[in-house]
Write an enzyme that holds these catalytic residues in place. Structure first.
Site, PDB file in Angstrom:
ATOM      1  NE  ARG A 105      -3.358   0.394   2.686  1.00 17.29           N
ATOM      2  CZ  ARG A 105      -2.942   1.104   3.735  1.00 17.29           C
ATOM      3  NH1 ARG A 105      -2.084   0.597   4.588  1.00 17.29           N
ATOM      4  NH2 ARG A 105      -3.382   2.324   3.919  1.00 17.29           N
ATOM      5  CE  LYS A 170       1.575  -5.492   6.583  1.00 17.75           C
ATOM      6  NZ  LYS A 170       1.481  -4.192   5.916  1.00 17.75           N
ATOM      7  NE  ARG A 304       3.894   4.328  11.372  1.00 17.74           N
ATOM      8  CZ  ARG A 304       4.653   5.032  10.545  1.00 17.74           C
ATOM      9  NH1 ARG A 304       5.132   6.188  10.909  1.00 17.74           N
ATOM     10  NH2 ARG A 304       4.949   4.560   9.365  1.00 17.74           N
TER      11      ARG A 304
HETATM   12  C1  BTN Z   1       0.646  -3.872   2.364  1.00 16.59           C
HETATM   13  O1  BTN Z   1       0.485  -4.260   3.519  1.00 16.59           O
HETATM   14  O2  BTN Z   1       1.302  -2.856   2.105  1.00 16.59           O
HETATM   15  C2  BTN Z   1       0.014  -4.657   1.242  1.00 16.59           C
HETATM   16  C3  BTN Z   1       0.913  -5.766   0.758  1.00 16.59           C
HETATM   17  C4  BTN Z   1       0.281  -6.590  -0.358  1.00 16.59           C
HETATM   18  C5  BTN Z   1       1.258  -7.592  -0.931  1.00 16.59           C
HETATM   19  C6  BTN Z   1       0.605  -8.519  -1.915  1.00 16.59           C
HETATM   20  S1  BTN Z   1       1.651  -9.897  -2.300  1.00 16.59           S
HETATM   21  C7  BTN Z   1       0.597 -10.350  -3.611  1.00 16.59           C
HETATM   22  C8  BTN Z   1       0.150  -9.073  -4.288  1.00 16.59           C
HETATM   23  N1  BTN Z   1       1.092  -8.647  -5.297  1.00 16.59           N
HETATM   24  C9  BTN Z   1       1.676  -7.495  -4.990  1.00 16.59           C
HETATM   25  O3  BTN Z   1       2.538  -6.907  -5.681  1.00 16.59           O
HETATM   26  N2  BTN Z   1       1.205  -7.048  -3.806  1.00 16.59           N
HETATM   27  C10 BTN Z   1       0.217  -7.938  -3.259  1.00 16.59           C
END
Ligand code: BTN
Length: 308
Positions: A105, A170, A304
């Site tokens: 994100r 996390k 946060r």
């Molecule tokens: C976050 O917490 O920032 C979100 C992470 C999301 C990761 C997943 S892994 C599968 C899919 N492909 C990506 O490039 N991102 C999501």
């Protein structure tokens, strides 16, 4: 054995006969391998994804929905690849042993070491306009809580909008991306779950993280994948029929920040501070600031806990 990549080429069951998809420029760390001086340390065992086992673990409903399921040895990002399918997204599931350009994100990178993470994306064609999808990514968080609890993982919680935590660390992230094609809404739901993070990788991540291996007995990544697909399909279907409202209370009950004083951070720093008083029916975070409740929309800010 000439190179690390060659070693893994022998392990991975290629869909393509010529193996041309293997990115030979990957660094050992991206493959979840350690280094000792000039030496690369190979893992004791590698738990590879097994497409047939994943398909065999799908519920009847998820099996009917899933038109195609593909496992890539390595890929830039399962989300990017699925987004590129355009109007064929619906019912497609992409999984990868390793992502070289995994996205998180708010423009962050998501590290997916080889066979140490579950990186997958599920495509849905939704009969709802984007304005009605505010709660979708929160609902996926609930789906992951449900999946992890099937493996008896204790103390699973959610941090708005959709981080999944175990005992405050996390374990999973969710990236939902939408596109409109000819008036139809298509959603790619990207899910990353830490399954067995190499300790060197864990130490390099700039927040407290944990992995499944630390909380469960032995589980294959394929079993985890099937369970997550089933649960995500169930929760998304429920959301499409009934919206977020019926799931709002259960979401709030899982929110690790509920009732906490928090700072709200934007790109330029702290935007405001207040007490979390839940999430709204559209998935917005409700913050009480100086006696006034304000709604904060998903994706624009991060939250946060205050230091003091
Ligand atoms: C976050 O917490 O920032 C979100 C992470 C999301 C990761 C997943 S892994 C599968 C899919 N492909 C990506 O490039 N991102 C999501």
């Amino acid at each position: 054995m000439e190179s690390v990549a060659e070693y893994f080429q022998t392990l991975v069951e290629y869909g393509r006969a010529d193996g041309s998809a293997w990115p030979v420029d990957l660094q050992p760390e991206q493959l979840g391998l350690g280094r000792e001086g000039r030496w690369i340390v190979l893992p004791e065992s590698v738990d590879l994804l097994n497409q047939r086992a994943i398909e065999g673990g799908l519920s009847n409903a998820a099996r009917q929905w899933s038109r195609s399921l593909e496992v890539f040895p390595a890929i830039d990002s399962t989300n990017s690849a699925l987004m590129a399918l355009g109007a064929s997204i619906g019912g497609t599931v992409y999984l990868a042993e390793c992502q070289t350009g995994g996205r998180g994100r708010r423009g962050r990178t998501w590290f997916s070491p080889f066979a140490g993470n579950l990186a997958m994306s599920l495509g849905f064609e939704l009969g709802l306009p984007p304005a009605d999808l505010g709660g979708l990514s929160l609902v996926v968080g609930l789906a992951l809580v449900n999946a992890l609890e099937q493996f008896s993982v204790p103390d699973v919680g959610l941090k708005w909008p959709n981080d999944v935590q175990v005992a405050g660390k996390k374990i999973s992230g969710i990236l939902v991306e939408l596109q409109m094609i000819a008036g139809r809404t298509y959603a790619v739901i990207g899910i990353g779950i830490n399954v067995a993070l190499p300790r060197t990788v864990e130490a390099a991540i700039d927040q407290q993280v944990t992995d499944l291996r630390s909380h469960t007995g032995s589980l294959t990544r394929s079993t985890v994948a099937a369970t997550v697909i089933n649960s995500t399909y169930d929760f998304v279907s429920q959301f499409v029929s009934l919206g977020f409202e019926p799931l709002r209370d259960v979401w709030n009950s899982r929110h690790v920040l509920d009732g906490c004083m928090v700072d709200l951070h934007g790109p330029a720093g702290v935007l405001k501070s207040g007490r979390v008083v839940g999430v709204g029916g559209d998935g917005a975070l409700l913050l009480e600031c100086d006696g006034v409740v304000e709604a904060v929309v998903a994706g624009e800010v991060s939250v946060r806990q205050q230091q003091s």
